[in-house]
Design a protein around this motif. Sequence first.
Motif, PDB file in Angstrom:
ATOM      1  N   GLY A 155       0.883  -1.214  -0.042  1.00 48.46           N
ATOM      2  CA  GLY A 155      -0.054   0.041  -0.076  1.00 48.46           C
ATOM      3  C   GLY A 155       0.868   1.554  -0.004  1.00 48.46           C
ATOM      4  N   ALA A 156       1.871   1.206  -0.699  1.00 49.63           N
ATOM      5  CA  ALA A 156       2.994   2.287  -0.743  1.00 49.63           C
ATOM      6  C   ALA A 156       2.928   3.311  -1.524  1.00 49.63           C
TER       7      ALA A 156
ATOM      8  N   GLN B 150      -0.250   6.480   4.402  1.00 48.89           N
ATOM      9  CA  GLN B 150       0.546   5.908   5.428  1.00 48.89           C
ATOM     10  C   GLN B 150       1.812   5.085   4.666  1.00 48.89           C
ATOM     11  N   GLY B 151       1.528   4.284   3.829  1.00 51.76           N
ATOM     12  CA  GLY B 151       2.489   3.527   3.132  1.00 51.76           C
ATOM     13  C   GLY B 151       3.651   4.298   2.737  1.00 51.76           C
ATOM     14  N   ARG B 152       3.411   5.536   1.905  1.00 48.25           N
ATOM     15  CA  ARG B 152       4.376   6.496   1.415  1.00 48.25           C
ATOM     16  C   ARG B 152       5.373   6.815   2.384  1.00 48.25           C
TER      17      ARG B 152
ATOM     18  N   ILE C 298       4.987  -1.970  -3.067  1.00 44.94           N
ATOM     19  CA  ILE C 298       4.160  -2.215  -3.835  1.00 44.94           C
ATOM     20  C   ILE C 298       2.670  -1.698  -3.592  1.00 44.94           C
ATOM     21  N   ASP C 299       1.965  -1.648  -4.601  1.00 46.93           N
ATOM     22  CA  ASP C 299       0.505  -1.101  -4.382  1.00 46.93           C
ATOM     23  C   ASP C 299      -0.288  -1.559  -5.632  1.00 46.93           C
ATOM     24  N   VAL C 300      -1.766  -1.753  -5.374  1.00 53.36           N
ATOM     25  CA  VAL C 300      -2.490  -2.269  -6.527  1.00 53.36           C
ATOM     26  C   VAL C 300      -2.462  -0.894  -7.663  1.00 53.36           C
TER      27      VAL C 300
ATOM     28  N   ALA D 171       5.060   5.767  -8.748  1.00 52.74           N
ATOM     29  CA  ALA D 171       6.441   6.267  -9.087  1.00 52.74           C
ATOM     30  C   ALA D 171       6.755   7.617  -8.117  1.00 52.74           C
ATOM     31  N   GLU D 172       6.137   8.331  -7.545  1.00 51.28           N
ATOM     32  CA  GLU D 172       6.436   9.098  -6.777  1.00 51.28           C
ATOM     33  C   GLU D 172       7.120   8.745  -5.779  1.00 51.28           C
ATOM     34  N   THR D 173       6.567   7.926  -4.983  1.00 48.69           N
ATOM     35  CA  THR D 173       7.045   7.239  -3.782  1.00 48.69           C
ATOM     36  C   THR D 173       8.304   6.648  -4.152  1.00 48.69           C
TER      37      THR D 173
END
Length: 274
Positions: free
Chosen positions: A13-14, A18-20, A36-38, A56-58
């Motif tokens: 959930g990145a 919160q994930g980022r 990873i993220d959907v 991609a920004e993360t």
Amino acid sequence: MGRLDGRVAFVTGAARGQGRAHCVRLAREGADIIAIDVAGPVEGAHPRPATPEELAETGRLVEETGRRVVTARADVRDLAAVARAVDEGVERFGRLDVVVANAGVMAGGRLWELTEAQWDVCVDVNLTGVWKTLRASVPHMIAAGNGGSIILTSSAAGYRGYPMSGGYGAAKHGLVGLCRTLAVEVARYNIRVNTIHPNGVRTVMGRPPSPEALKAIGLDDHDLWMFGQVTASALPEGTQEPEDVAATVAYLASDEARFMTGTALQIGAGNQLM
């Protein structure tokens, strides 16, 4: 020197929220990141999905810290996709030390009025998806032989009843049992497992609907009153930023928390007191 120098963290959930925040904070502490993220719509769940551009920004923000990153689009309900991403990251970075099972969705409604799709998506992503995350990652942690830390994102809805959140609450309570079982099973490998339980967090998914929007889907004044009661906080500034939650994650990931395992850590500004 960072608290996680030389280590590798896997975050689900990145793409945002919160994930980022977890990815960036753990990278600043010295960890390389598998993210990873959907990054796309999830049927029956929250209507504002993350995007590939956000994922991609993360990755870009992690690289700005000077750490390495592997990003991949993967649905935590898809064990093969999650395993491919973890395998790729471990092949590149050589180890796995930290897992942050953060991916989650929300679908609301009275328990007896939820559709099967609303119930299934909450349980499949928020509970079974966490199990699949662990299924793909724990063997790598054991093989590395370095111990480590696993953090499962539960919720205040994982220790008390939230109205209009039956599937979500059932899954978040389920994570506590999952955590306690795994903590016992992996203790011999010096791997620690804990849950965190935020209350309100300023994210896209955490943004509460307006009272007017809630009334439009059938809530009455009693429902709104009850929701206010169970989501209240003791501290005056009850809503956290994602970075506040990430600070707790960084602590649990570090050796400073080396004696913490099987713990349900409430970080809801005193919500449990209300």
